[in-house]
Design an enzyme around this catalytic site. Structure first.
Site, PDB file in Angstrom:
ATOM      1  N   LYS A 206      45.145  22.161  16.495  1.00  0.00           N
ATOM      2  CA  LYS A 206      43.822  21.610  16.865  1.00  0.00           C
ATOM      3  C   LYS A 206      43.040  22.628  17.705  1.00  0.00           C
ATOM      4  CE  LYS A 206      43.697  19.646  20.645  1.00  0.00           C
ATOM      5  NZ  LYS A 206      43.745  18.937  21.928  1.00  0.00           N
TER       6      LYS A 206
ATOM      7  N   SER B  50      42.146  18.985  25.937  1.00  0.00           N
ATOM      8  CA  SER B  50      41.558  20.153  25.272  1.00  0.00           C
ATOM      9  C   SER B  50      40.643  19.608  24.175  1.00  0.00           C
ATOM     10  CB  SER B  50      42.650  21.036  24.682  1.00  0.00           C
ATOM     11  OG  SER B  50      43.578  21.395  25.676  1.00  0.00           O
TER      12      SER B  50
ATOM     13  N   LYS C 214      38.959  27.001  27.127  1.00  0.00           N
ATOM     14  CA  LYS C 214      40.334  26.546  26.850  1.00  0.00           C
ATOM     15  C   LYS C 214      40.729  26.834  25.399  1.00  0.00           C
ATOM     16  CE  LYS C 214      44.208  24.422  26.657  1.00  0.00           C
ATOM     17  NZ  LYS C 214      45.414  25.037  27.182  1.00  0.00           N
TER      18      LYS C 214
END
Ligand code: NAD
Length: 295
Positions: A242, A98, A173
């Site tokens: 994140k 990701s 994503k």
């Protein structure tokens, strides 16, 4: 095919296993030598790459790494050469981590200049679906490359969607995980508030699942990972923070409101700081209780 795989973590290990089981020659690399040693012990024919140069003959190198900094370090290199100057023309890097969409676009351009292919193909579904080979895969890149590498990606996932040009997979994503994180945090707060009022969280979950509050957390995470007290989904809180950060940055750079997003990000950041390194993302439920007990 000769496939390199960098990042044998919670996701990468089972994904590499599926590629080897499908008959590909897999060469693995990870900072954790215990993981690579276990992989070759379990997969006769697989090899360990001691250095990036060992991928010189690979047709594809897949990265399943923590973030864009680490992906850039192996693809572009630093003190030592990166994959961009090691791979032979016509081979590919597929980043399934990701990562950050704008940095993925930049990688695509650099690799294309060198005659190499690049796709961003991040995944959703967690460790369970990585093991089953049923991940959702969101792919960014040119149509011809998506068609070329689809057979390999189909070993790893069942829901493959070509979402747009390079970087679009990583944008999709991050936005998916922002929505998922917002839903999980809302569920954790609602369950704790209900509990304090005298409701049973298991009964609440059953009611949510037959009502409009249902989401992926109520369906798949509350009972096995939160109410059980196991908190072992395999997706860390640090990685979730994140991902939300990438989504918020993306929204802001598009001048699109991220008011809820800012609040979700600050809540997850605080949870991560409070619980410390190694926390599973489902421990958001535990964090809400820790916070409540301090008030
Ligand atoms: P992880 O921390 O379990 O695995 C990452 C692996 O990368 C570790 O084994 C680590 O040793 C290795 N690594 C780090 N730096 C390296 C380097 N320079 N060279 C070689 N190896 C290195 O993480 P994970 O949960 O498997 O996640 C990997 C990626 O997939 C992340 O980008 C994450 O956001 C994403 N993701 C995770 C899940 C999940 O449920 N765990 C789901 C979807 C996407």
């Amino acid at each position: 095919m000769n496939i390199g795989f960098i990042g044998l973590g919670a996701m990468g290990y089972p994904m590499s296993h599926l590629l080897a089981a499908a008959g590909h020659t897999v060469t693995v690399m990870d900072l954790n030598s215990e993981a690579t040693a276990r992989f070759v012990a379990e997969h006769p024919g697989a090899k360990v790459a001691g250095a990036l140069n060992d991928f010189a003959e690979a047709n594809i190198v897949i990265t399943m790494l923590p973030n864009s900094d680490v992906v850039d370090s192996v693809v572009l290199g630093g003190e030592k050469a990166g994959l961009v100057s090691i791979l032979k023309k016509g081979s590919a890097v597929i980043d399934m981590s990701s990562s950050e969409p704008l940095r993925s676009k930049a990688l695509f351009e650099k690799l294309t200049e060198q005659g190499l292919d690049y796709l961003d193909a991040p995944v959703s579904g967690g460790v369970k679906r990585a093991v089953d080979g049923t991940l959702a895969i969101m792919i960014g890149g040119p149509e011809n490359l998506v068609a070329k590498y689809r057979p390999v990606l189909e070993i790893l996932g069942k829901n493959l969607t070509h979402v747009g040009p390079s970087g679009a997979g990583h944008a999709m994503k991050a936005l998916n995980n922002y929505v998922s994180a917002a839903g999980l945090a809302a569920v954790a707060e609602a369950l704790r508030a209900g509990e304090a009022f005298g409701l049973d969280p298991a009964v609440m979950t059953a009611v949510l699942n037959s009502s409009t509050g249902k989401n992926n957390t109520t369906e798949n995470k509350v009972v096995p990972f939160m109410l059980s007290g196991k908190y072992n989904s395999g997706f860390s809180m640090e990685l979730m923070v994140k991902d939300i950060g990438i989504a918020i940055k993306l929204g802001e750079s598009m001048h699109s409101p991220m008011d809820v997003g800012q609040s979700v990000l600050s809540s997850w950041r605080d949870a991560n700081q409070t619980l410390g390194k190694g926390a599973d993302h489902t421990e958001m439920y535990r964090y809400v209780e820790v916070k409540r007990s301090k008030q």
